[in-house]
Write a protein that holds these residues in place. Structure first.
Motif, PDB file in Angstrom:
ATOM      1  N   SER A 290       0.827  -1.211   0.000  1.00 13.52           N
ATOM      2  CA  SER A 290       0.000   0.000   0.000  1.00 13.52           C
ATOM      3  C   SER A 290       0.855   1.253   0.000  1.00 13.52           C
ATOM      4  CB  SER A 290      -0.923  -0.001   1.229  1.00 13.52           C
ATOM      5  OG  SER A 290      -1.927  -0.979   1.106  1.00 13.52           O
ATOM      6  N   GLY A 291       1.981   1.202   0.672  1.00 13.68           N
ATOM      7  CA  GLY A 291       2.867   2.354   0.653  1.00 13.68           C
ATOM      8  C   GLY A 291       3.348   2.659  -0.748  1.00 13.68           C
ATOM      9  N   ILE A 292       3.691   1.627  -1.496  1.00 13.19           N
ATOM     10  CA  ILE A 292       4.188   1.820  -2.860  1.00 13.19           C
ATOM     11  C   ILE A 292       3.105   2.405  -3.753  1.00 13.19           C
ATOM     12  CG2 ILE A 292       4.940   0.596  -4.932  1.00 13.19           C
ATOM     13  CD1 ILE A 292       6.519  -1.285  -3.053  1.00 13.19           C
ATOM     14  N   VAL A 293       1.911   1.810  -3.747  1.00 12.12           N
ATOM     15  CA  VAL A 293       0.887   2.302  -4.669  1.00 12.12           C
ATOM     16  C   VAL A 293       0.404   3.692  -4.265  1.00 12.12           C
ATOM     17  CG1 VAL A 293      -1.179   1.334  -3.582  1.00 12.12           C
ATOM     18  CG2 VAL A 293      -1.090   1.580  -6.055  1.00 12.12           C
ATOM     19  N   ARG A 294       0.316   3.940  -2.969  1.00  9.72           N
ATOM     20  CA  ARG A 294      -0.084   5.274  -2.527  1.00  9.72           C
ATOM     21  C   ARG A 294       0.965   6.315  -2.914  1.00  9.72           C
ATOM     22  NH1 ARG A 294      -0.963   7.421   3.741  1.00  9.72           N
ATOM     23  NH2 ARG A 294      -1.250   9.598   3.155  1.00  9.72           N
ATOM     24  N   HIS A 295       2.229   5.933  -2.844  1.00 10.97           N
ATOM     25  CA  HIS A 295       3.301   6.857  -3.227  1.00 10.97           C
ATOM     26  C   HIS A 295       3.054   7.416  -4.625  1.00 10.97           C
ATOM     27  CE1 HIS A 295       7.470   8.380  -3.518  1.00 10.97           C
ATOM     28  NE2 HIS A 295       7.398   7.978  -4.783  1.00 10.97           N
ATOM     29  N   PHE A 296       2.703   6.544  -5.552  1.00  9.95           N
ATOM     30  CA  PHE A 296       2.485   6.999  -6.930  1.00  9.95           C
ATOM     31  C   PHE A 296       1.131   7.667  -7.103  1.00  9.95           C
ATOM     32  CE2 PHE A 296       5.798   3.779  -7.405  1.00  9.95           C
ATOM     33  CZ  PHE A 296       6.717   4.498  -8.143  1.00  9.95           C
ATOM     34  N   PRO A 302      -1.950   7.212 -11.357  1.00 15.35           N
ATOM     35  CA  PRO A 302      -2.361   7.741 -12.659  1.00 15.35           C
ATOM     36  C   PRO A 302      -2.589   9.252 -12.625  1.00 15.35           C
ATOM     37  CG  PRO A 302      -4.212   6.670 -11.604  1.00 15.35           C
ATOM     38  CD  PRO A 302      -3.016   6.389 -10.738  1.00 15.35           C
ATOM     39  N   ASP A 303      -2.649   9.823 -13.855  1.00 17.97           N
ATOM     40  CA  ASP A 303      -2.811  11.262 -13.961  1.00 17.97           C
ATOM     41  C   ASP A 303      -4.278  11.653 -13.810  1.00 17.97           C
ATOM     42  OD1 ASP A 303      -4.088  10.752 -16.396  1.00 17.97           O
ATOM     43  OD2 ASP A 303      -2.410  11.428 -17.625  1.00 17.97           O
ATOM     44  N   GLU A 304      -4.586  12.918 -14.037  1.00 16.75           N
ATOM     45  CA  GLU A 304      -5.951  13.396 -13.800  1.00 16.75           C
ATOM     46  C   GLU A 304      -6.969  12.755 -14.738  1.00 16.75           C
ATOM     47  OE1 GLU A 304      -5.346  17.453 -16.508  1.00 16.75           O
ATOM     48  OE2 GLU A 304      -5.526  17.572 -14.317  1.00 16.75           O
ATOM     49  N   ASP A 305      -6.500  12.174 -15.847  1.00 17.20           N
ATOM     50  CA  ASP A 305      -7.396  11.459 -16.755  1.00 17.20           C
ATOM     51  C   ASP A 305      -7.471   9.976 -16.444  1.00 17.20           C
ATOM     52  OD1 ASP A 305      -8.051  13.745 -18.263  1.00 17.20           O
ATOM     53  OD2 ASP A 305      -6.190  13.551 -19.412  1.00 17.20           O
ATOM     54  N   GLY A 306      -6.824   9.565 -15.369  1.00 20.69           N
ATOM     55  CA  GLY A 306      -6.846   8.160 -14.986  1.00 20.69           C
ATOM     56  C   GLY A 306      -5.878   7.294 -15.766  1.00 20.69           C
ATOM     57  N   TRP A 312       7.836   8.463 -14.098  1.00 20.95           N
ATOM     58  CA  TRP A 312       7.956   7.976 -12.719  1.00 20.95           C
ATOM     59  C   TRP A 312       6.757   8.486 -11.930  1.00 20.95           C
ATOM     60  CZ3 TRP A 312       9.923   4.145 -10.294  1.00 20.95           C
ATOM     61  CH2 TRP A 312      10.181   4.167  -8.929  1.00 20.95           C
ATOM     62  N   HIS A 313       6.771   9.735 -11.550  1.00 21.59           N
ATOM     63  CA  HIS A 313       5.552  10.326 -10.996  1.00 21.59           C
ATOM     64  C   HIS A 313       4.718  10.844 -12.165  1.00 21.59           C
ATOM     65  CE1 HIS A 313       8.025  10.934  -7.083  1.00 21.59           C
ATOM     66  NE2 HIS A 313       7.424   9.760  -7.086  1.00 21.59           N
ATOM     67  N   GLY A 314       5.126  11.969 -12.748  1.00 20.65           N
ATOM     68  CA  GLY A 314       4.486  12.431 -13.958  1.00 20.65           C
ATOM     69  C   GLY A 314       5.176  11.879 -15.195  1.00 20.65           C
ATOM     70  N   PRO A 545      13.858  12.524 -13.427  1.00 26.40           N
ATOM     71  CA  PRO A 545      12.407  12.457 -13.227  1.00 26.40           C
ATOM     72  C   PRO A 545      11.942  13.012 -11.884  1.00 26.40           C
ATOM     73  CG  PRO A 545      13.180  10.443 -14.247  1.00 26.40           C
ATOM     74  CD  PRO A 545      14.404  11.216 -13.854  1.00 26.40           C
ATOM     75  N   LEU A 546      12.843  13.184 -10.935  1.00 34.01           N
ATOM     76  CA  LEU A 546      12.458  13.737  -9.639  1.00 34.01           C
ATOM     77  C   LEU A 546      12.591  15.250  -9.566  1.00 34.01           C
ATOM     78  CD1 LEU A 546      13.919  11.156  -7.089  1.00 34.01           C
ATOM     79  CD2 LEU A 546      11.574  11.368  -7.906  1.00 34.01           C
ATOM     80  N   GLY A 547      13.224  15.864 -10.569  1.00 35.60           N
ATOM     81  CA  GLY A 547      13.361  17.313 -10.527  1.00 35.60           C
ATOM     82  C   GLY A 547      14.250  17.843 -11.629  1.00 35.60           C
TER      83      GLY A 547
END
Length: 608
Positions: A290-296, A302-306, A312-314, A545-547
C-alpha cells in the motif's frame, strides 16, 4: 470507511476499497482508448519502439491483468462487466481475419510477453470468462497461443512466459510440449542466487524483475499446474521478502534502480505473492504494497485522466527503454495482484505493521546483488551502496548502464540517465575530461562489521567509450573501440546517512573524481567531503524524473592522482552536520562509533 482505514492501516490509511477504486479508475479510463471491438487499447502518446500494433496489444493485455485480479478476488462479482468487455476483445483479437486482430507470437517477440498475461488471467477467471466463451473463440485463443510451443524465448525472465502459456494450453486440452515446460523450469532454477534472490539471466542482473517476475510466476504456475508450490519456491520467496521490505522508503518509494521503472507500482507485486503463498507477516506485506501504490497515486500516477504515462511520478519520456510504448506502463497492474485475494484474507484484515525504516535506523547486507543497505528513520530514506550489480559479468568491459552500474541508489534519488558517469561514481578522467566506466568489475566481499557498519569493495580497469549499437533495453550494449586506463579499487564503509569511500588507482597516473548522490532540489541534503588530495570540488545541476534541478556534488584531485595512494571522501544523503573523521587507521562516525579501516588501506602512504 475513513476511520476504519486508519484503524487497520495506521501507516497508509489504504484499505482494499482504495485499491479497488484505483483499479476501477484505471480500467474505466482505458475503455476510452479502446477500439470498438475492445481488442486494441491504444493509449495516447508517441508509439513505442515496436510500433502501434504492439502498443495496442500491450494496452489490452496489461489492463486485462487488472480486470482479472479484480473479478477473481470478488469470486466473479463483476458490476463493471469487465469479463464481458474483455471477452469481446479476445474474440476479435484472436480472429486472424478481424481488422483488430492481435500481433501473433510468431510475428513479434513482444506478443510472447503479452500472451502470458492473457493466459494467466484466463486461468484466474476461468469460471467467469473462459468457460463462457463460445467454442469457436476458445479454438481461436488456442490457435493464437499455440506458436509458443517449441519457440525460442530469451534465457531471462521470459522463460516463464512460455511456461505459463503452455501450462494454460495443457489445462484446456490445447497443444503443449512438456519438454518445453521442463526445460524452462530447469533454466529458471539456474537463476537462483543467495538468500532467495534470482538474477534475471546469467549476468549480474538484479532489479525489480526479481520480484515482479521471477518470484511471481513460480507460484502462479504451480496453481495452474494443479500442484502444491515447490517448498524451495516458498523458502526463497520468504527470504527474499525479508530483504525486499528493507528496500521500501517510509514515503512508499521503491528503490529507484534497474530498468522498466515506468512500471511503477508493479514493485508491490512480490508482497502480494507472499500473502497469497502464506509467507511473511500479512500486516507488513500490505504496509509495503500500500505504501508503494499510494506513493504513486498521490504524485500523479495515474494522472488526472486516470492514465499511466511513461514516467515515474508524472510523464518523463527519458525513463523509457526502446521497448516501452504508451501501453507499457500498465505492467503496473501486476502490483494490483492483491485484489485477487478476497476481502476476508488475512492480508486485508491484519493491522499494518511498520516498515523496517520506520522502526529505527538499520544497516543490512544483501549478498546476491552485492548491496550495502542503510535506512534512517529520521528521513525515511533507504540507500544502497552497490558493489555487485552491473547487468553484466566480470571482465565484460562495457559502458555503464546508469540504472545498474552506479555505486549508489536510493528511494529518494534518481540516477542521471544520460552522459558519462558523474553521480555515484568513482571515475578516472582522460585528457579531455571524460569520465571512465566500471562495468565488468570484480566484486569483493560485502559484510557487516561487529559495530554494525557495513563494508564492501570492487575493483575494475577504467575504460572509456560509449554504448554499442542496438536497441536500448536499459542495460549495457557491447561496442568497439574501448580505451583502457589504470585499475581502480574502491572500498566502502557505510553507516547511517554516510558512506566513507576509499579509492586508489593502480597503473598510469590520471585525474580522479568521486561523484555524490543526485538529490533533487528540495530533497535530502547531498554532500561530498573530500580528504587530502581531493581538493577540487563542485556541484553539477542536471534534470531527472524527480526534478529539473538535481544536484550532484563531487570532489577530485587537482591533477593526476598518485598511483597506489588511497584517497578518502565522505558522502552524505540526508541529515548530518558533522562528517565522519577519517585518519590513518580508523573512521570515527558522528554517533561516536569507531571502526578500523581495512588492513589493505593506509591513508598516510601506500597500501600494504
Amino acid at each position: 470507511m475513513c476511520f476504519l482505514g486508519w484503524v487497520i492501516s495506521p501507516y497508509t490509511g489504504w484499505t482494499r476499497e482504495h485499491w479497488a477504486a484505483l483499479a476501477d479508475r484505471l480500467l474505466l479510463a482505458a475503455r476510452r482508448h479502446a477500439s470498438p471491438s475492445h481488442a486494441r487499447v491504444s493509449f495516447p502518446g508517441a508509439p513505442g519502439g515496436y510500433g502501434p500494433d504492439v502498443d495496442a496489444l500491450e494496452g489490452f493485455a496489461r489492463t486485462f491483468l487488472a480486470a482479472g485480479f479484480r473479478v477473481a478476488g470478488e469470486a466473479g462479482h463483476d458490476p463493471l462487466g469487465l469479463m464481458e468487455w474483455y471477452a469481446g476483445g479476445i474474440a476479435a483479437g484472436t480472429d486472424p481475419h478481424h481488422p483488430d486482430r492481435w500481433v501473433r507470437l510468431d510475428e513479434h517477440g513482444q506478443a510472447k510477453v503479452e500472451a502470458a498475461s492473457i493466459a494467466l488471467v484466463l486461468h484466474l477467471t476461468r469460471p467467469w470468462l473462459w468457460d463462457r466463451l463460445p467454442p469457436r473463440v476458445q479454438e481461436q485463443v488456442v490457435d493464437y497461443l499455440a506458436p509458443a510451443v517449441g519457440a525460442d524465448y530469451p534465457p531471462i525472465n521470459w522463460v516463464w512466459f512460455q511456461i505459463v502459456v503452455e501450462q494454460f494450453l495443457a489445462s484446456v486440452g490445447g497443444p503443449y510440449a512438456q519438454e518445453d515446460i521442463d526445460a524452462g523450469l530447469a533454466l529458471a532454477e539456474s537463476f537462483e542466487r543467495a538468500d532467495g534472490w534470482y538474477a534475471d539471466g546469467s549476468e549480474r542482473a538484479y532489479d525489480h524483475y526479481a520480484g515482479w517476475a521471477l518470484h511471481f510466476y513460480p507460484l502462479l504456475w504451480s496453481e495452474m499446474a494443479g500442484r502444491a508450490p515447490d517448498p524451495r519456491y516458498l523458502a526463497r520467496l520468504e527470504r527474499f521478502l525479508d530483504d525486499a521490505v528493507h528496500l521500501v522508503g517510509a514515503d512508499g518509494s521503491p528503490l529507484i534502480q534497474g530498468r522498466s521503472l515506468a512500471y511503477r507500482f508493479a514493485a508491490a507485486t512480490p508482497f502480494w505473492v507472499g500473502a497469497r503463498a502464506g509467507v511473511g507477516s500479512p500486516g507488513l506485506l500490505r504496509r509495503a504494497a500500500s505504501g508503494i501504490v499510494r506513493h504513486f497515486a498521490e504524485r500523479g500516477a495515474p494522472d488526472e485522466d486516470g492514465l499511466l504515462t511513461l514516467g515515474w511520478h508524472g510523464p518523463y519520456r527519458g525513463i523509457a527503454q526502446d521497448y516501452s510504448g504508451p501501453g507499457s506502463p500498465y505492467w503496473a497492474a501486476k502490483g494490483l495482484f492483491g485484489l485477487a485475494l478476497p476481502a476476508d484474507h488475512p492480508v486485508w484484515t491484519a493491522v499494518e505493521e511498520p516498515l523496517p525504516v520506520e522502526t529505527g535506523d538499520f544497516t543490512r547486507v544483501v549478498r546476491a546483488p552485492g548491496w550495502l543497505v542503510s535506512g534512517t528513520r529520521a528521513d525515511g530514506v533507504v540507500r544502497v551502496v552497490n558493489h555487485g550489480t552491473d547487468h553484466s559479468h566480470e571482465g565484460s568491459d562495457l559502458a555503464d548502464a546508469p540504472l545498474y552500474a552506479r555505486l549508489g541508489y536510493s528511494t529518494a534519488t534518481f540516477p542521471l540517465l544520460t552522459g558519462d558517469p558523474l553521480d555515484q561514481s568513482v571515475a578516472v578522467l582522460d585528457e579531455k575530461g571524460r569520465a571512465s566506466h566500471r562495468t565488468g568489475f570484480t566484486a569483493g566481499p560485502v559484510r557487516a562489521l561487529p559495530s554494525g557498519t557495513l563494508t564492501g569493495s570492487s575493483r575494475w580497469r577504467a575504460h572509456w567509450g560509449g554504448q554499442g549499437p542496438g536497441p536500448d533495453h536499459g542495460y549495457s550494449r557491447a561496442g568497439a573501440g574501448m580505451r583502457h586506463g589504470p585499475e581502480v579499487e574502491v572500498v566502502s564503509l557505510v553507516r547511517g546517512a554516510w558512506e566513507v569511500r576509499l579509492t586508489r588507482l593502480i597503473g598510469q597516473p590520471h585525474r580522479l573524481r568521486m561523484g555524490g548522490w543526485p538529490s533533487p532540489e528540495g530533497g535530502p541534503a547531498t554532500r561530498v567531503h573530500g580528504g587530502p588530495g581531493l581538493s577540487e570540488a563542485g556541484t553539477e545541476v542536471a534534470a531527472t524524473p524527480l526534478g529539473e534541478r538535481t544536484l550532484v556534488p563531487w570532489c577530485a584531485t587537482p591533477g593526476a592522482a598518485e598511483p597506489g595512494r588511497w584517497y578518502a571522501a565522505a558522502l552524505l544523503l540526508g541529515d548530518g552536520d558533522q562528517p565522519p573523521v577519517i585518519d590513518d587507521r580508523k573512521v570515527t562516525w558522528p554517533d561516536g562509533t569507531i571502526d578500523d579501516l581495512p588492513e589493505t588501506v593506509t591513508l598516510s602512504g601506500l597500501s600494504k
